[in-house]
Write an enzyme that holds these catalytic residues in place. Sequence first.
Site, PDB file in Angstrom:
ATOM      1  N   GLN A   1      -1.860 -12.188  -6.688  1.00  0.00           N
ATOM      2  CA  GLN A   1      -1.127 -11.860  -7.910  1.00  0.00           C
ATOM      3  C   GLN A   1      -0.029 -12.877  -8.232  1.00  0.00           C
ATOM      4  O   GLN A   1       0.401 -13.636  -7.381  1.00  0.00           O
ATOM      5  CB  GLN A   1      -0.519 -10.450  -7.794  1.00  0.00           C
ATOM      6  CG  GLN A   1       0.161 -10.174  -6.462  1.00  0.00           C
ATOM      7  CD  GLN A   1       0.121  -8.702  -6.052  1.00  0.00           C
ATOM      8  OE1 GLN A   1      -0.216  -7.822  -6.836  1.00  0.00           O
ATOM      9  NE2 GLN A   1       0.505  -8.422  -4.823  1.00  0.00           N
TER      10      GLN A   1
ATOM     11  N   GLN B   1      12.997   4.631  -5.072  1.00  0.00           N
ATOM     12  CA  GLN B   1      12.730   4.549  -3.625  1.00  0.00           C
ATOM     13  C   GLN B   1      13.224   5.801  -2.900  1.00  0.00           C
ATOM     14  O   GLN B   1      12.551   6.316  -2.009  1.00  0.00           O
ATOM     15  CB  GLN B   1      13.446   3.338  -3.012  1.00  0.00           C
ATOM     16  CG  GLN B   1      13.391   2.078  -3.841  1.00  0.00           C
ATOM     17  CD  GLN B   1      12.301   1.111  -3.425  1.00  0.00           C
ATOM     18  OE1 GLN B   1      11.266   1.541  -2.906  1.00  0.00           O
ATOM     19  NE2 GLN B   1      12.521  -0.154  -3.675  1.00  0.00           N
TER      20      GLN B   1
ATOM     21  N   ASP C   1       7.819  -4.131  -0.940  1.00  0.00           N
ATOM     22  CA  ASP C   1       9.206  -4.567  -1.117  1.00  0.00           C
ATOM     23  C   ASP C   1      10.101  -4.152   0.037  1.00  0.00           C
ATOM     24  O   ASP C   1      11.106  -4.785   0.301  1.00  0.00           O
ATOM     25  CB  ASP C   1       9.754  -4.055  -2.452  1.00  0.00           C
ATOM     26  CG  ASP C   1       9.636  -2.556  -2.598  1.00  0.00           C
ATOM     27  OD1 ASP C   1      10.444  -1.830  -2.016  1.00  0.00           O
ATOM     28  OD2 ASP C   1       8.710  -2.099  -3.312  1.00  0.00           O
TER      29      ASP C   1
ATOM     30  N   GLU D   1       0.299  -3.425   3.594  1.00  0.00           N
ATOM     31  CA  GLU D   1       0.562  -4.221   2.380  1.00  0.00           C
ATOM     32  C   GLU D   1      -0.383  -5.404   2.454  1.00  0.00           C
ATOM     33  O   GLU D   1      -0.415  -6.102   3.460  1.00  0.00           O
ATOM     34  CB  GLU D   1       2.031  -4.641   2.352  1.00  0.00           C
ATOM     35  CG  GLU D   1       2.389  -5.710   1.327  1.00  0.00           C
ATOM     36  CD  GLU D   1       2.037  -5.313  -0.104  1.00  0.00           C
ATOM     37  OE1 GLU D   1       2.523  -4.286  -0.579  1.00  0.00           O
ATOM     38  OE2 GLU D   1       1.243  -6.054  -0.739  1.00  0.00           O
TER      39      GLU D   1
ATOM     40  N   GLY E   1      -5.070  -0.795   1.918  1.00  0.00           N
ATOM     41  CA  GLY E   1      -4.805   0.564   2.369  1.00  0.00           C
ATOM     42  C   GLY E   1      -6.064   1.357   2.690  1.00  0.00           C
ATOM     43  O   GLY E   1      -6.124   2.099   3.678  1.00  0.00           O
TER      44      GLY E   1
ATOM     45  N   ASP F   1       2.634   3.894  -2.574  1.00  0.00           N
ATOM     46  CA  ASP F   1       3.386   3.168  -3.598  1.00  0.00           C
ATOM     47  C   ASP F   1       2.544   1.983  -4.034  1.00  0.00           C
ATOM     48  O   ASP F   1       2.983   0.844  -4.011  1.00  0.00           O
ATOM     49  CB  ASP F   1       4.743   2.714  -3.026  1.00  0.00           C
ATOM     50  CG  ASP F   1       5.600   2.027  -4.072  1.00  0.00           C
ATOM     51  OD1 ASP F   1       5.400   2.292  -5.267  1.00  0.00           O
ATOM     52  OD2 ASP F   1       6.469   1.209  -3.682  1.00  0.00           O
TER      53      ASP F   1
END
Lengths: 332, 332
Positions: free
Chosen positions: B70, B101, B125, B145, B177, B195
């Site tokens: 990305q 969060q 993040d 991630e 995931g 998330d």
Amino acid sequence: MENLPSAIISNGKTRISTPTSTHQGDAGKPEIHVHPQISGWFSEYSLLWPGQAHFLKVEEIYFQGKSEYQDMLVFQSSSYGKVFVLDGALQLTEKDECAYQEMMTHLPLCSIPNPKKVLLIGGGDGGILREISRHSSVEQIDICEIDRMLIDVYKEFFPDVAVGYKDPRVKLHIIDGTLFLNSVQRGTYDAIIVDAFDPIRPDHELFESEFLQMVAMALRPGGVLCIQAESIWFQSLDIEELLTKSHQTFKGSSNYAWTTVPAYPSGVIGFLLCSTEGPYVDFRNPINPIDPENHGISNQPLKFYNSEVHSAAFCLPSFAKRFSNAKATKRP
Amino acid sequence: MENLPSAIISNGKTRISTPTSTHQGDAGKPEIHVHPQISGWFSEYSLLWPGQAHFLKVEEIYFQGKSEYQDMLVFQSSSYGKVFVLDGALQLTEKDECAYQEMMTHLPLCSIPNPKKVLLIGGGDGGILREISRHSSVEQIDICEIDRMLIDVYKEFFPDVAVGYKDPRVKLHIIDGTLFLNSVQRGTYDAIIVDAFDPIRPDHELFESEFLQMVAMALRPGGVLCIQAESIWFQSLDIEELLTKSHQTFKGSSNYAWTTVPAYPSGVIGFLLCSTEGPYVDFRNPINPIDPENHGISNQPLKFYNSEVHSAAFCLPSFAKRFSNAKATKRP
């Protein structure tokens, strides 16, 4: 399609900008005089929320005009239904007006038993009148709106909002709110709702003026005020100071509530709720629920308000809660 | 200052647009290919929220790059602090990340006693890791991630967010995931937080895929899921359908909550909370409050979350409540 006005707000006043400047150079004019614009889109850029702007795509302009007091614009947006703009600042959209009008009205009126006399200062669109009309205990609804043309424009383009004027209990006073308050007998109202332009502002010395004193005097003992009070995300909003000062003026309960209003900068808006000395008002736990069968003048059920969101509205994030929402609200 | 990329989202994917088209003609290209842009401002325009755009003024660009997966952009905004943008879509701002969060983490973790094993899918993040670290009962924190570069960029430019990686209980898995879930033993986790990118979308057949089934299998009986679930104002969000379908998959409680996140379109974001068959989970009444003295790895107190806003988050406006938040949540 025409270029549309965009909001520039300065010292609490608004003016329509000329749609010429679309980009700030690296030097030159200070940032506060520059805001983005794009043809075919309405942009709201407020100096109080610098560095951000919300754009709405314009499908059709229905009305542009100027009253004795202000510029008005009504357009069809692609995403928020019809939109009303006053002096370049977005006032109301069909999509989210239910949240603002219903909370502004029922937070105070559902917190006291049997409200009979209600005063609305501002709120010329009629939406709060529409909401007050759901309360069968109410006998008298006074509204002070200084701008008759504003009312006429709402009646023409937003009939589902301005429907509130059809309630026979409504008495319209074309007069400035402060002047009207001067003529009001002490202790007249059970509730006063102030839907005037951005009353809580760093440069607007609400508590130094006599306005709130006059509001407090016009309320009966244990009567209630609801007034728009910015966003919890607004940098210079000091909720503790707001509650302390309002408690000094009103002597009863003082609470801060908030709700979601997508078209407003930061997506939320707050309400200051105060009661005068007298019977204790527990704003967080409404005692006067709305009869779900009574749609008042609108013939439509509530879209947003219910007793759960009423109580939830007083729950503040920790960063705002530091300023103790409970401080001024404990039982006397 | 460079022209900045702006989000165009199509079929759940995002791409960077070329900053050429600033106005839609009355005819010609369909609206979905046109979005507003202004030099010096970042604009987020999502096809899922057509006809509106949020602009943030750019002070300085810190980073622009492209990973295997990305495009990334980090800039200093005038109004929201540092901002992280992924494939043109705003992901995180320093101003309001606390709301997202903290709610995403503590809504599930404060609803169950003594969470020990927690899985985070996405959330690269590190902010949710930072929040999980406030829970002293937790022994194991797995995070999947897929994009290592994203983590590195957050570590460099958002140290107060990425600080979560410093918790020694965190185990980072650079993996998709779904692949990770394949390898997880049934009933492993007390809580799973997803998330990932915009999971609840009309074109994203979350409930037709095996993903949620795998999540449910990876949870212990009475374990909990929290997953981002759009905005209550999102036109095609059907909360009743969401709760019904998720209840069919998870068999325990299913609830919808929401909170204010100013940088998100409409200013609010929702969360779907589910528990698996087993000990009853009452999401609305948290039983596992955070020790206010335990700041975890961050050494900062909570900015947004508290037990009051936890419960309040489940109170839905009437237009959303019609889809009965209680339906799937009654005690079995």
